[in-house]
Every structure is written in C-alpha cells, then in structure tokens.
Scaffold this active site. Sequence first.
Site, mmCIF file in Angstrom:
data_model
loop_
_atom_site.group_PDB
_atom_site.id
_atom_site.type_symbol
_atom_site.label_atom_id
_atom_site.label_comp_id
_atom_site.label_asym_id
_atom_site.label_seq_id
_atom_site.Cartn_x
_atom_site.Cartn_y
_atom_site.Cartn_z
ATOM 1 N N GLY A 1 18.380 -26.383 29.075
ATOM 2 C CA GLY A 1 18.066 -26.473 30.507
ATOM 3 C C GLY A 1 17.478 -27.832 30.876
ATOM 4 O O GLY A 1 17.928 -28.477 31.828
ATOM 5 N N CYS B 1 5.588 -23.036 27.767
ATOM 6 C CA CYS B 1 5.582 -22.020 28.829
ATOM 7 C C CYS B 1 4.518 -20.985 28.455
ATOM 8 O O CYS B 1 4.793 -19.800 28.354
ATOM 9 C CB CYS B 1 6.964 -21.395 29.010
ATOM 10 S SG CYS B 1 7.704 -20.769 27.509
HETATM 11 C C1 LIG Z 1 10.776 -23.378 24.636
HETATM 12 S S1 LIG Z 1 12.257 -23.412 23.768
HETATM 13 C C2 LIG Z 1 13.041 -24.843 24.453
HETATM 14 C C3 LIG Z 1 13.669 -24.638 25.802
HETATM 15 C C4 LIG Z 1 14.500 -25.820 26.243
HETATM 16 N N1 LIG Z 1 13.735 -27.038 26.227
HETATM 17 C C5 LIG Z 1 15.113 -25.651 27.626
HETATM 18 O O1 LIG Z 1 14.560 -26.146 28.605
HETATM 19 O O2 LIG Z 1 16.175 -25.012 27.714
HETATM 20 C C6 LIG Z 1 11.721 -23.996 22.206
HETATM 21 C C7 LIG Z 1 12.843 -24.331 21.254
HETATM 22 O O3 LIG Z 1 12.266 -24.975 20.129
HETATM 23 C C8 LIG Z 1 13.069 -24.730 19.013
HETATM 24 N N2 LIG Z 1 12.289 -25.112 17.813
HETATM 25 C C9 LIG Z 1 11.280 -24.445 17.231
HETATM 26 N N3 LIG Z 1 10.795 -25.143 16.175
HETATM 27 C C10 LIG Z 1 11.511 -26.289 16.121
HETATM 28 C C11 LIG Z 1 11.497 -27.414 15.246
HETATM 29 N N4 LIG Z 1 10.627 -27.496 14.223
HETATM 30 N N5 LIG Z 1 12.386 -28.402 15.446
HETATM 31 C C12 LIG Z 1 13.280 -28.331 16.468
HETATM 32 N N6 LIG Z 1 13.350 -27.271 17.315
HETATM 33 C C13 LIG Z 1 12.460 -26.284 17.149
HETATM 34 C C14 LIG Z 1 13.434 -23.256 19.154
HETATM 35 O O4 LIG Z 1 14.586 -22.937 18.421
HETATM 36 C C15 LIG Z 1 13.609 -23.148 20.673
HETATM 37 O O5 LIG Z 1 14.969 -23.240 21.016
#
Ligand SMILES: C[S@@+](CC[C@H](N)C(=O)[O-])C[C@H]1O[C@@H](n2cnc3c(N)ncnc32)[C@H](O)[C@@H]1O
Length: 460
Positions: free
Chosen positions: A275, A390
């Site tokens: 997003g 969030c």
């Molecule tokens: C809050 S969501 C992101 C939403 C996204 N930014 C959007 O606006 O659509 C957090 C994301 O961080 C990823 N994530 C968690 N740990 C991570 C890491 N160590 N390295 C990269 N991505 C990671 C998860 O898979 C998840 O998709």
Amino acid sequence: MATAVTGHPDADGHFSAPLWRLLQATAEVVAAVRAGQSATAALQNVESGLRPGAQALAFHALRYLGRAESLRALLAPRAPPPHAAALLCTALALCWRDSDAPYEVFTLVDQAVEAAKRSAATRGQANFINACLRRFLRERDALVAASDRDPVARWNHPRWWIERLKQEYPQHWQRILEANNSQPPMTLRVNAGKCAPAQYLSKLAAANIAAAPVGEHGVVLERPRPVHEVPGFDDGVVSVQDAAAQLAAPLLLHGLSAGPTARLRILDACAAPGGKTAHLLELGRAEVIALDIDPARCERIDETLRRLGLKARVVAADARQPSAWWDGEAFDAILLDAPCTASGIVRRHPDVRWLRRESDIAQLAAVQAHLLAVLWPLLKPGGRLLYCTCSVFRAEGEAQAQTFLAHHNEAVLRDAPGHLMPQTGAKANGVPDNLEGDHDGFYFALLEKRAERVSAAQSV
Ligand SMILES: C[S@@+](CC[C@H](N)C(=O)[O-])C[C@H]1O[C@@H](n2cnc3c(N)ncnc32)[C@H](O)[C@@H]1O
C-alpha cells in the site's frame, strides 16, 4: 434439505445460503481465532460461496466476543468443548441486543440450534446449546446486566489490553476502546498520477455513490462496497487505504529532492502488501526497493503494483540482514512500517485483540528496535527515515523513538503526527493530537540524519 430461512444477501446480492450453514461457517472462524489463527486465514477455509456472509457475521461476532463469552460463563459455568462453545458464543454475540442483531433473535436461536444438530462436531451438544439460548432469550436483560460487571464484556477486549490502555491513556481509554468496537468506513486513496480527488468525487457523484474527502488524497465512501465495484479500482485510479496510513508517503517525501533529473532512492523495508510502496511511487519520481520477509506477501506487492501500473524492485528478504540484499548504495529515504501488535487497526481486524498476548508488545518492540538500528546506517546524511506502526501502545511508538534518539545523536526528530488514536466518524473524538476525520490508530516518527556527524560534545 435447506431450511426456509436463508442468510440475507449483502447489499449487492452476493450471498445466499441457509442461515444455519452461515452460522456453522461463522462459528468455525470464531473457533479458529480462539485457537490462535487469524480470521483472514480461517476464512480461506470457508467454502467460497459462504465466505462474504461468514466474514460479515464473524467480524460482528468477534466485535462482541467478550460479551458473548461472559454471557456463556453465566449460562454454563463449565465451558463446553471448543466447537460447541464457539457456536454458542457466535449466537450470543449476534443476538445479545436487538439494536444491532443482524437477524431477528428468535431466528438466530432456531438456526444456531439447527447448525448444532447438523454438524458431527456439535451434535452431541445441540440440546445443551438449545437450553442455553432459550434461557438467554427468557432472561436476557438480567443476564446482560450481570455481564456488564465484567470489563471484558463491557469493552469487548482482553482484560490486560483494557488495563494497559487505562495506564497509558488515563483520560481517553474508553474512547479508544469504543472506536475499536466500531465499524470503520471504506477509505480510498486516489492515485495522484491519474486523477485529482475532487475529480474522482465528481465521478462518484455521477454514479450516485455518496462520499466525502479526507486528507490530501483520500475519499471516504458512505457505504462500503466490494472493491471491484468501486469505480476506477480495477484501472488503478484508486486503492483501499485508511486515512492514517495515507499520511506515511507524503510525510517521508515532503521536502526531499533528488535534483531535476535524478530519482530518489527509497527503501520500503517492510512493504507487503504494498500500500505505502504504491503511494510513494504515485507521488513522485522515485526508485523504490520494496522488501518483505514473507515471499507470499511479496506476491501481493507485485499484484498491487501491477494493478496500478507502477514499478518497484520487490525483494523477499529479512531487512535485518542487509548483507543479503543491499548493494551498498545509501538511500535518500527509508520507510520502516514495522511489524507490530496492530492494536491501532482493531476496528478493521476485530480478531487482533483475541490473538495478541501482552508479552507480544515487548517482543515486537525488540524487533522494531533491531530493524531501526540496522537500517539507520543505510541512510544518506541528510536523508530521512519514517518509522511507523499501526499500534497505539507507547512501547511501539513514542517510547521506541525516544530510545532511538537517545542513542543516535546524529538523528533529528522532524514534524510528524506522533501517536494517532483510532477514530470513527468525521468529528474528532476528543483525544488530543488526533487528526480531524475518520482514521485508524497509528504512530509516526520522522527521523532525519544530520548532514554532518555531531560529536558527543557538540550535541550537549
Ligand atoms: C505493517 S506490515 C507492512 C504494511 C505495508 N507497509 C503496507 O503499507 O502495505 C509489516 C510487514 O513487515 C513484514 N516483516 C516483518 N519482519 C520483517 C523483516 N525482518 N524484514 C522484512 N519484512 C518484515 C511482514 O511480513 C509484514 O508484511
């Protein structure tokens, strides 16, 4: 044979199934959430024809699960086996009060008993479920009044969550919980590269779709509708994104310039489903690396970008290990939308409160601190990192940013909204530092790296 009572189709006529069948599917989702699975994952196991109806009922049931479990304990102090408990609680959550029951309560009770009889997992408890629900109908007012004494019933959140909010927001915790229990609107982001929000609003008005502007690029629909029926969605004119989430890309980009020909080099470190990556690309000339640890979720970034006609380098990797994915060239800007408890988006994901443990907060805060520490050196001097979550819990927001600043004297905190509390409806709910308008709970800290290194002596 199907009963005469059918689950109502939604406003667009998309589902029609016997109500007992929908209640079975809903109870399966509730049971799965109680066993630790997300509602989204559990809904994937529901037969596709039942899914929209089961989702609507399961979200309703999850918003009132605290009330329902408390009523269940009053009706039957010894919990029945999990499938029967889930069906009973689903029925109680849907019919505990007339004002927002999705069906007539006698119909719900009849169909819940029918659902119990028609499944091997609950058949043995069908009489018990029938007795509990009939007693509930007879004594509803007294039982609801008795359950009001239980804060989990009153606020429909786990006790630890309520206590934590009381401690962190002594003036506003009730309003935050009320917002969490409300139904959010469908908010769209208009693609700045394709259309101005005012122009899009006229398009909606011409199609008789009531909507209002929110923020710089947002539009709130008066009534949610399936995405593919939102004008312009399939053509990449709009995306679904909450108004608070829409603040991230402009905050990061504002005032950053790569010069007349060059493109900004941006890292979106936790990007899926894409997003905010898409919003960054819609707003300017940027070369974005969109990273996510989960390869399946990376495919969703690709889908998002394809629909919008945008391009980024999508990489499935752990942001904490730059040696595996970084080419050594520093970034102008980094977006760190870190993994968090999601405590700010409970109104959109009513299962979240039942899935989290209080210990998750410290665990996730440690991951967020690790990500911040590892990604900061990848930023150019003069560059900016936007840290956001969030979450409304301070450990994942303000406390995280303050700890980081205390250990990085080359970091300067720039203007950003800080903690935003969830708010449903256009009017501010009286929580200070809240944005006008409807939005989820979020935290934003904009950290700029000083162009020159500051010595410890200079910084005091
Ligand atoms: C809050 S969501 C992101 C939403 C996204 N930014 C959007 O606006 O659509 C957090 C994301 O961080 C990823 N994530 C968690 N740990 C991570 C890491 N160590 N390295 C990269 N991505 C990671 C998860 O898979 C998840 O998709």
